[in-house]
Motif scaffolding. Structure first.
Motif, PDB file in Angstrom:
ATOM      1  N   VAL A   1       0.868  -1.185   0.000  1.00 27.51           N
ATOM      2  CA  VAL A   1       0.000   0.000   0.000  1.00 27.51           C
ATOM      3  C   VAL A   1       0.899   1.227   0.000  1.00 27.51           C
ATOM      4  CG1 VAL A   1      -0.186   0.121   2.540  1.00 27.51           C
ATOM      5  CG2 VAL A   1      -2.025   1.073   1.148  1.00 27.51           C
ATOM      6  N   GLU A   2       0.423   2.288  -0.628  1.00 24.22           N
ATOM      7  CA  GLU A   2       1.219   3.522  -0.680  1.00 24.22           C
ATOM      8  C   GLU A   2       0.361   4.708  -0.283  1.00 24.22           C
ATOM      9  OE1 GLU A   2       2.876   4.302  -4.549  1.00 24.22           O
ATOM     10  OE2 GLU A   2       4.432   2.777  -4.261  1.00 24.22           O
ATOM     11  N   GLY A   3       0.964   5.671   0.389  1.00 22.54           N
ATOM     12  CA  GLY A   3       0.251   6.905   0.739  1.00 22.54           C
ATOM     13  C   GLY A   3      -0.384   6.816   2.117  1.00 22.54           C
ATOM     14  N   LEU A   4      -0.949   7.955   2.544  1.00 28.20           N
ATOM     15  CA  LEU A   4      -1.527   8.029   3.900  1.00 28.20           C
ATOM     16  C   LEU A   4      -2.744   7.137   4.080  1.00 28.20           C
ATOM     17  CD1 LEU A   4      -1.384  11.802   4.954  1.00 28.20           C
ATOM     18  CD2 LEU A   4      -0.330   9.866   6.131  1.00 28.20           C
ATOM     19  N   LYS A   5      -3.376   6.752   2.977  1.00 29.67           N
ATOM     20  CA  LYS A   5      -4.555   5.888   3.145  1.00 29.67           C
ATOM     21  C   LYS A   5      -4.160   4.553   3.771  1.00 29.67           C
ATOM     22  CE  LYS A   5      -4.785   4.183  -1.644  1.00 29.67           C
ATOM     23  NZ  LYS A   5      -3.583   4.898  -2.145  1.00 29.67           N
ATOM     24  N   GLY A   6      -2.888   4.169   3.669  1.00 31.90           N
ATOM     25  CA  GLY A   6      -2.422   2.933   4.330  1.00 31.90           C
ATOM     26  C   GLY A   6      -2.627   3.019   5.838  1.00 31.90           C
ATOM     27  N   PRO A   7      -1.889   3.929   6.522  1.00 33.66           N
ATOM     28  CA  PRO A   7      -2.095   4.030   7.975  1.00 33.66           C
ATOM     29  C   PRO A   7      -3.507   4.455   8.352  1.00 33.66           C
ATOM     30  CG  PRO A   7      -0.605   5.774   7.171  1.00 33.66           C
ATOM     31  CD  PRO A   7      -0.763   4.778   6.059  1.00 33.66           C
ATOM     32  N   PHE A   8      -4.126   5.365   7.581  1.00 29.83           N
ATOM     33  CA  PHE A   8      -5.472   5.830   7.955  1.00 29.83           C
ATOM     34  C   PHE A   8      -6.498   4.701   7.899  1.00 29.83           C
ATOM     35  CE2 PHE A   8      -4.619  10.536   6.689  1.00 29.83           C
ATOM     36  CZ  PHE A   8      -3.874  10.699   7.835  1.00 29.83           C
ATOM     37  N   SER A   9      -6.329   3.766   6.965  1.00 30.62           N
ATOM     38  CA  SER A   9      -7.308   2.663   6.899  1.00 30.62           C
ATOM     39  C   SER A   9      -7.176   1.777   8.145  1.00 30.62           C
ATOM     40  CB  SER A   9      -7.116   1.843   5.621  1.00 30.62           C
ATOM     41  OG  SER A   9      -5.830   1.266   5.608  1.00 30.62           O
ATOM     42  N   CYS A  10      -5.963   1.685   8.699  1.00 31.87           N
ATOM     43  CA  CYS A  10      -5.784   0.934   9.959  1.00 31.87           C
ATOM     44  C   CYS A  10      -6.434   1.709  11.110  1.00 31.87           C
ATOM     45  CB  CYS A  10      -4.302   0.729  10.270  1.00 31.87           C
ATOM     46  SG  CYS A  10      -3.380  -0.051   8.944  1.00 31.87           S
ATOM     47  N   LEU A  11      -6.254   3.047  11.069  1.00 29.46           N
ATOM     48  CA  LEU A  11      -6.838   3.866  12.139  1.00 29.46           C
ATOM     49  C   LEU A  11      -8.362   3.757  12.139  1.00 29.46           C
ATOM     50  CD1 LEU A  11      -4.590   7.072  11.959  1.00 29.46           C
ATOM     51  CD2 LEU A  11      -4.480   5.213  13.615  1.00 29.46           C
ATOM     52  N   ASN A  12      -8.966   3.615  10.959  1.00 30.83           N
ATOM     53  CA  ASN A  12     -10.432   3.423  10.934  1.00 30.83           C
ATOM     54  C   ASN A  12     -10.832   2.222  11.784  1.00 30.83           C
ATOM     55  OD1 ASN A  12     -10.752   5.521   9.112  1.00 30.83           O
ATOM     56  ND2 ASN A  12     -10.763   4.172   7.323  1.00 30.83           N
ATOM     57  N   GLN A  13     -10.051   1.143  11.686  1.00 34.74           N
ATOM     58  CA  GLN A  13     -10.374  -0.072  12.444  1.00 34.74           C
ATOM     59  C   GLN A  13     -10.206   0.166  13.951  1.00 34.74           C
ATOM     60  OE1 GLN A  13     -11.427  -2.564  10.384  1.00 34.74           O
ATOM     61  NE2 GLN A  13     -10.869  -1.139   8.756  1.00 34.74           N
ATOM     62  N   ALA A  14      -9.098   0.819  14.289  1.00 37.20           N
ATOM     63  CA  ALA A  14      -8.799   1.015  15.717  1.00 37.20           C
ATOM     64  C   ALA A  14      -9.758   2.029  16.344  1.00 37.20           C
ATOM     65  CB  ALA A  14      -7.358   1.473  15.884  1.00 37.20           C
ATOM     66  N   ARG A  15     -10.068   3.091  15.598  1.00 38.46           N
ATOM     67  CA  ARG A  15     -10.998   4.108  16.131  1.00 38.46           C
ATOM     68  C   ARG A  15     -12.379   3.500  16.354  1.00 38.46           C
ATOM     69  NH1 ARG A  15      -9.073   8.680  11.713  1.00 38.46           N
ATOM     70  NH2 ARG A  15      -7.227   9.431  12.832  1.00 38.46           N
ATOM     71  N   TYR A  16     -12.753   2.573  15.486  1.00 39.48           N
ATOM     72  CA  TYR A  16     -14.037   1.874  15.652  1.00 39.48           C
ATOM     73  C   TYR A  16     -14.048   1.161  17.014  1.00 39.48           C
ATOM     74  CZ  TYR A  16     -17.585  -1.727  15.224  1.00 39.48           C
ATOM     75  OH  TYR A  16     -18.663  -2.542  15.474  1.00 39.48           O
ATOM     76  N   GLY A  17     -12.956   0.482  17.329  1.00 50.36           N
ATOM     77  CA  GLY A  17     -12.870  -0.232  18.617  1.00 50.36           C
ATOM     78  C   GLY A  17     -12.884   0.717  19.800  1.00 50.36           C
ATOM     79  N   ILE A  18     -12.232   1.860  19.647  1.00 50.52           N
ATOM     80  CA  ILE A  18     -12.200   2.855  20.733  1.00 50.52           C
ATOM     81  C   ILE A  18     -13.604   3.379  21.008  1.00 50.52           C
ATOM     82  CG2 ILE A  18     -11.380   5.163  21.377  1.00 50.52           C
ATOM     83  CD1 ILE A  18      -8.805   4.552  19.849  1.00 50.52           C
ATOM     84  N   ALA A  19     -14.390   3.573  19.929  1.00 50.14           N
ATOM     85  CA  ALA A  19     -15.758   4.084  20.109  1.00 50.14           C
ATOM     86  C   ALA A  19     -16.537   3.162  21.050  1.00 50.14           C
ATOM     87  CB  ALA A  19     -16.455   4.197  18.757  1.00 50.14           C
ATOM     88  N   TRP A  20     -16.397   1.873  20.871  1.00 49.73           N
ATOM     89  CA  TRP A  20     -17.059   0.910  21.767  1.00 49.73           C
ATOM     90  C   TRP A  20     -16.391   0.895  23.146  1.00 49.73           C
ATOM     91  CZ3 TRP A  20     -21.367  -2.178  21.100  1.00 49.73           C
ATOM     92  CH2 TRP A  20     -21.888  -2.287  19.806  1.00 49.73           C
ATOM     93  N   GLY A  21     -15.072   0.926  23.125  1.00 52.30           N
ATOM     94  CA  GLY A  21     -14.335   0.827  24.384  1.00 52.30           C
ATOM     95  C   GLY A  21     -14.693   1.943  25.344  1.00 52.30           C
ATOM     96  N   ALA A  22     -14.827   3.162  24.810  1.00 49.71           N
ATOM     97  CA  ALA A  22     -15.118   4.316  25.659  1.00 49.71           C
ATOM     98  C   ALA A  22     -16.443   4.127  26.403  1.00 49.71           C
ATOM     99  CB  ALA A  22     -15.150   5.586  24.806  1.00 49.71           C
ATOM    100  N   ILE A  23     -17.393   3.442  25.764  1.00 49.72           N
ATOM    101  CA  ILE A  23     -18.677   3.190  26.437  1.00 49.72           C
ATOM    102  C   ILE A  23     -18.439   2.292  27.660  1.00 49.72           C
ATOM    103  CG2 ILE A  23     -20.973   2.140  26.191  1.00 49.72           C
ATOM    104  CD1 ILE A  23     -20.821   2.848  23.183  1.00 49.72           C
ATOM    105  N   GLY A  24     -17.516   1.347  27.520  1.00 49.99           N
ATOM    106  CA  GLY A  24     -17.192   0.466  28.648  1.00 49.99           C
ATOM    107  C   GLY A  24     -16.623   1.246  29.820  1.00 49.99           C
ATOM    108  N   ALA A  25     -15.694   2.167  29.531  1.00 50.61           N
ATOM    109  CA  ALA A  25     -15.103   2.975  30.608  1.00 50.61           C
ATOM    110  C   ALA A  25     -16.189   3.818  31.274  1.00 50.61           C
ATOM    111  CB  ALA A  25     -13.989   3.854  30.037  1.00 50.61           C
TER     112      ALA A  25
END
Ligand code: TGC
Ligand code: FAD
Length: 388
Positions: A233-257
């Motif tokens: 993969v090339e360009g910022l969309k590489g890391p940003f596509s991973c961040l989409n996955q992690a941010r999704y998990g954080i959205a749920w995680g924050a509800i737990g906290a």
């Protein structure tokens, strides 16, 4: 101590399948039995509870939404519920799992060669190889496109020079997913094994937040990485596509906290006597509890919708931004209000609210600060990017 009771004022429970409920309950049981008894002490000492890794792997939480390679292949909602339960214990535990699954296994699963997948993914799902994700640099946080870490090609190797700061799992990693600019200035991703000469790690001590998580600096000095370790993969969309996955998990995680803080404050308010009655009987205390219960409920429904959109492959990055921004900000406010309801008791390790409050300060900053996500939503609504 009274066992945790999840807040559910709008019968959210009926929206989950029996499999989703079963997965959530098994993680809840694990958290109650094995994480809650040790987490405050780890936080106090500033250590990550690494003895939990094999058990978390056995429960299938590492790369839980990925398929193949010993991954559990769960749907997005089940994955979210796992994150929610883990962060109910501590944001640092959820961080470990987010980084391993969403930021390290996902890019290998999505952009790795078959050889990368065969070499790393099963071992990572089993918790035998731990990853970290190096995007942020000392001078480039919200604006990672300015990164100065360089990967220069020499023969069949890249020579990596630069540093990455604030890297979760750095000190305990066996590999790092490192984002760097190549000779043409294009952003590329490399899987860098920890034992490569020229790859050093320095842990960041004396944090007041995410103390039960390892945060480090990665330093690369003429570190030779075979070209064969490059992700496709090339360009910022590489890391940003991973961040989409992690941010999704954080959205749920924050509800737990937030739920953990709410549950603790509600129980405290019902039993703490002042002026001859439980403080829960005072209107001002009820107003606080009613407001945070309403905000948790709104976040629960928004995030369930996000999960269903993800399952239907219709999720958009701005929706992830909205949930990450809203839920973490909601959880931070919930923790602060709950700390207040606990009075002086709220500043001790005997209760969780103070620990969650301090953790959530990091969660509000990492994976895109609250304002960066506000700007993503602003760009979506107006069509004008306002980052620069
Ligand atoms: P921009 O010009 O908008 O985009 C560059 C390219 O990337 C694409 N893109 C995306 N692709 C997939 N998903 C997304 N969410 C995407 N956002 C952008 C875009 O289409 C474009 O592609 P192409 O093909 O045209 O080149 O980028 P920008 O430089 O203007 O930046 C925009 C901004 C500010 C929103 C972005 O840089 C940003 O999100 N900044 C925040 C940085 C951040 O979140 N860092 C996180 C580091 S990792 C971490 O914190 C882990 S904590 C782990 C833990 O412990 O849990
Ligand atoms: P800055 O970008 O300097 O921002 C400072 C302030 O300026 C913020 O309030 C921000 O909102 C504001 N700001 C910046 N730009 C704008 C703008 N355009 N408009 C308005 N306001 C703006 N990174 C990784 O790569 N991997 C990891 O594993 C990782 N783990 C982390 C763990 C912890 C505990 C922490 C605290 C951070 C971690 N990070 C990681 C780094 C994290 O992603 C960054 O801290 C985050 O992206 C913000 O960057 P910064 O800290 O440099 O803040």
């Amino acid at each position: 101590m009274k066992p945790f009771e999840s807040l559910d004022l709008f019968n959210l429970e009926s929206e989950f399948s029996s499999e989703e409920r079963m997965i959530r309950d098994s993680i809840r049981e694990f958290v109650n039995a094995e994480v809650m008894p040790v987490i405050a002490d780890h936080y106090d000492r500033g250590t990550f509870p690494s003895h939990l890794i094999p058990k978390m792997a056995e429960l299938g939480v590492l790369g839980a939404n990925l398929t193949g390679y010993d991954c559990a292949g769960l749907n997005a909602t089940s994955y979210g519920l796992i994150m929610q339960e883990l962060e109910r214990a501590d944001s640092g535990v959820r961080s470990f799992v987010s980084v391993q699954g969403a930021l390290c296994m996902y890019p290998i699963w999505k952009y790795g060669t078959q050889a990368h997948k065969d070499k790393y993914l099963s071992l990572m799902a089993r918790g035998q190889v731990i990853g970290c994700f190096g995007l942020t640099e000392p001078d480039f946080g919200s604006n990672p496109g300015g990164m100065i870490t360089r990967a220069s090609k020499v023969g069949q190797d890249y020579i990596l020079n630069g540093s990455k700061l604030w890297i979760t799992n750095g000190g305990i990693c066996h590999l790092a997913i490192v984002w760097a600019k190549d000779d043409e200035g294009k952003i590329i991703g490399l899987i860098v094994d920890r034992d490569r000469p020229g790859f050093k790690v320095r842990d960041i001590e004396k944090k007041f937040s995410l103390k039960a998580s390892v945060t480090s600096e990665l330093i690369f000095e003429d570190c030779r990485v075979p070209v064969s370790q490059q992700l496709q993969v090339e360009g910022l969309k590489g890391p940003f596509s991973c961040l989409n996955q992690a941010r999704y998990g954080i959205a749920w995680g924050a509800i737990g906290a937030a739920q953990a803080c709410f549950d603790e404050a509600l129980n405290y308010a019902k039993t703490r006597i002042q002026f001859d009655k439980p403080i829960a009987q005072f209107q001002l205390v009820q107003a606080k509890l009613a407001n945070i219960a309403t905000e948790i409920t709104k976040a629960q429904w928004l995030t369930l919708r996000l999960g269903r959109l993800k399952e239907a492959d219709k999720i958009q990055p701005y929706q992830v931004s909205m949930c990450k921004m809203n839920n973490v900000s909601m959880a931070l406010n919930t923790a602060r209000v709950c700390r207040d309801i606990l009075g002086a008791s709220g500043i001790t390790f005997e209760y969780q609210v103070g620990r969650h409050l301090l953790n959530l300060e990091s969660v509000n900053t990492y994976e895109g600060t609250e304002d960066i996500h506000r700007l993503v939503i602003g760009e979506t609504i107006t069509g004008f990017p306002a980052y620069r």
